[in-house]
Design an enzyme around this catalytic site. Structure first.
Site, PDB file in Angstrom:
ATOM      1  N   GLU A  80      10.746   1.200  40.118  1.00  0.00           N
ATOM      2  CA  GLU A  80       9.894   2.286  39.893  1.00  0.00           C
ATOM      3  C   GLU A  80       8.494   1.993  39.589  1.00  0.00           C
ATOM      4  O   GLU A  80       8.407   0.770  38.975  1.00  0.00           O
ATOM      5  CB  GLU A  80      10.247   3.210  38.801  1.00  0.00           C
ATOM      6  N   LYS A 179      11.240  12.999  41.026  1.00  0.00           N
ATOM      7  CA  LYS A 179      11.865  12.683  39.645  1.00  0.00           C
ATOM      8  C   LYS A 179      11.953  13.932  38.736  1.00  0.00           C
ATOM      9  O   LYS A 179      10.753  14.654  38.628  1.00  0.00           O
ATOM     10  CB  LYS A 179      11.035  11.454  38.817  1.00  0.00           C
ATOM     11  N   CYS A 212      15.251   6.225  36.866  1.00  0.00           N
ATOM     12  CA  CYS A 212      14.900   5.719  35.639  1.00  0.00           C
ATOM     13  C   CYS A 212      15.421   6.922  34.606  1.00  0.00           C
ATOM     14  O   CYS A 212      16.562   6.803  34.353  1.00  0.00           O
ATOM     15  CB  CYS A 212      13.551   5.736  35.254  1.00  0.00           C
TER      16      CYS A 212
END
Ligand SMILES: *[C@@H]1O[C@H](CO)[C@@H](O)[C@H](O)[C@H]1NC(C)=O
Ligand SMILES: *[C@@H]1O[C@H](CO)[C@@H](O)[C@H](O)[C@H]1NC(C)=O
Ligand SMILES: *[C@@H]1O[C@H](CO)[C@@H](O)[C@H](O)[C@H]1NC(C)=O
Ligand SMILES: *[C@@H]1O[C@H](CO)[C@@H](O)[C@H](O)[C@H]1NC(C)=O
Ligand SMILES: *[C@@H]1O[C@H](CO)[C@@H](O)[C@H](O)[C@H]1NC(C)=O
Ligand SMILES: *[C@@H]1O[C@H](CO)[C@@H](O)[C@H](O)[C@H]1NC(C)=O
Length: 493
Positions: A80, A179, A212
């Site tokens: 990321e 995300k 993440c």
């Protein structure tokens, strides 16, 4: 009728072709590297300067992609923020963003760059995938114009998303994921209105993808496994390690084990930010991992995986995480319990005074049982058994149930729960269990110098995490890290 039969016939042919190309194993690669960061400026840079920086980072990625392909990898995952770094505001990230189309558009940017231009980054990633015949997974930024007909439209007239993209080995864009659970500092991005459940099929299994901080929450992470039954999760991350329970290699390998999936985690390498720790994890343990706080070197990991781990003979048995713990009485009284803090959470601890024993510690509805034998009880090290049952509220709100054996930072009991990365005490055996109310438990074993313990512990079907022959290095922590999603406040916050 005829068309219906033809359809079945065509489906059968396609199925046979897929079968013919299906693989018994595949090679995964993840690349941990030091991203070249932009200079922090108050004002946005030009789009040419933005592209120049992204090209410098893609030069580094290109070398890793060629190397991985040369070694036979089918897919490679990049971290990321790996193409432009971090420390952005809404307006300073803007020149780095591209409009990323829906993968249903069937677009190969490498051969058709003008179709959704300007898209220099997507074009280059697509060509790297195509030229090297490898799936490329990267994290870039998407922008989507909107206007006042949409009441949620930001005042600058577009949404900005932290986005993972996947190009297949022909360079086609096959997945795009925005995300959902943004970390607190990611104010430059918007989260999508709903969590996106993104999957795609390959000759080496079904893939899902998220990013993440998403790993701590139910959607989309758990849904990809429980409802979509993906075989492998792709996980670009910029993960800051937090001992004792949330170090990258420790938590990500535990998630793969707890959820029963392959998990490809690519982290940024930046020791100043405590970012290191990437891995190729299978449900029964890590296949390869990397942790390095000593150098600033980049590192390419490769390992062989089963395309369908659920069909593999080594696939772990189903576990009832509370079965053993609810079947036994308290091992020890609570007269010497004390409280202490791990990453802002108030744990109940009990000290392991003897070289061997059976201990219980409880908090609210959670009781944790430990049976253990140390090789020797050292004077200069203190271990405790701890329990936590409650809502974690710092840097995100999520409900935890945790049973943990850990080394205290010093012999002062007030330091129990503080980060410590070396130990000298060896355990000849341990068995940890808890009366969990959730079935989402991630088993962690972390050894001295922040190392994993592949093959050195087992999960029994009655929920015990055991080691019968001890571990190869002294123990930092042995933990059953439980997430009780039903008790979370609404996400994202
Ligand atoms: C940051 O600024 C320095 C000094 O002006 C320059 O040499 C360097 O190339 C810049 N870095 C980037 C990524 O633009
Ligand atoms: C891909 O190959 C083409 C043709 O050989 C070449 O022009 C191009 O620069 C290559 N691009 C990448 C990113 O490898
Ligand atoms: C802006 O609004 C108009 C109607 O009000 C709509 O037709 C158009 O698609 C919108 N544009 C975007 C980018 O959302
Ligand atoms: C990195 O971790 C150490 C100890 O675990 C901590 O003291 C330090 O503040 C962390 N650094 C950052 C940037 O968070
Ligand atoms: C797990 O075991 C406990 C205790 O034996 C039992 O009460 C519970 O129903 C079991 N849970 C599941 C999901 O089977
Ligand atoms: C711990 O419990 C086990 C099983 O009940 C027993 O065999 C063992 O002797 C106990 N150990 C100690 C040190 O009390």
């Amino acid at each position: 009728m005829i068309s219906f039969q033809l359809h079945i016939y065509a489906t059968l042919i396609i199925y046979s072709i897929l079968q013919a190309f299906a693989l018994d194993s595949y090679i995964a690669a993840v690349y941990e590297y030091s991203v070249i960061l932009p200079n922090v400026t108050g004002d946005p840079v030009s789009s040419d300067d933005a592209l120049a920086l992204m090209n410098k980072n893609m030069d580094i990625l290109e070398r890793a992609i060629k190397e991985a392909a040369h070694q036979g990898a089918h897919i490679i995952v990049m971290p990321e923020d790996g193409i432009y770094g971090w420390d952005f505001k809404r307006d300073t990230i803007f020149p780095y963003l591209e409009d990323i189309p829906d993968p249903q558009m069937n677009w190969i940017p490498c051969t058709d760059p003008e179709r959704f231009a300007p898209a220099a980054v997507q074009e280059r990633l697509s060509c790297m995938a195509r030229n090297n015949s490898i799936y490329v997974v990267a994290n870039i930024g998407d922008k989507k114009p909107c206007n006042s007909s949409d009441p949620m439209c930001p005042s600058d007239g577009h949404y900005q998303y932290n986005t993972n993209v996947v190009f297949n080995s022909k360079g086609k864009l096959v997945a795009r994921y925005h995300k959902y659970n943004l970390f607190m500092s990611e104010t430059q991005f918007d989260h999508p209105k709903e969590p996106e459940i993104v999957t795609f099929n390959t000759p080496f299994g079904k893939f899902g993808i998220f990013t993440c901080f998403d790993i701590l929450f139910h959607d989309p992470a758990v849904t990809l496994i429980s409802k979509l039954h993906v075989d492998t999760v792709l996980f670009p991350t910029a993960w800051m390690n937090v001992l004792p329970h949330l170090t990258a290699i420790e938590f990500h390998s535990a998630w793969a084990m707890g959820m029963g999936v392959n998990f490809l985690a690519a982290n940024i390498h930046n020791t100043g930010m405590n970012m290191t720790g990437s891995g190729i994890y299978a449900p029964d343990g890590p296949r390869a991992y990397h942790y390095d706080m000593k150098t600033e070197n980049s590192h390419l990991l490769l390992a062989k995986l089963s395309p369908h781990p659920r069909l593999s003979p080594t696939y772990p048995v189903a576990v009832n995480w509370s079965s053993y713990a609810t079947s036994v009485k308290r091992f020890s009284p609570d007269d010497h319990d004390f409280s202490g803090v791990i990453f802002f959470d108030d744990f109940t601890f009990t000290e392991l005074i003897k070289p061997e024993g059976n201990r219980t510690v409880c908090q609210k509805d959670l009781c944790c049982h430990l049976s253990y034998r140390m090789a020797e009880k050292r004077e200069d090290e203190v271990y405790v058994l701890g329990a936590f049952d409650g809502l974690h509220v710092v840097e995100g709100e999520y409900y935890l149930q945790i049973c943990t054996l850990l080394k205290c930072k010093s012999t002062d009991l007030k330091t129990c729960g503080q980060p410590v990365d070396t130990a000298q005490t060896r355990f000849e055996t341990f068995s940890l269990s808890g009366t969990f109310g959730t079935r989402y438990i991630f088993p962690e074993v972390l050894l001295s110098e922040v190392q994993l313990a592949p093959g050195e512990f087992q999960i029994l079907s009655d929920g015990r995490l055991i080691s019968q022959n001890g571990t190869s290095k002294p123990v930092l922590t042995v933990t059953l890290f439980g997430r009780w999603y039903e008790k979370d406040p609404p996400q994202p916050q």
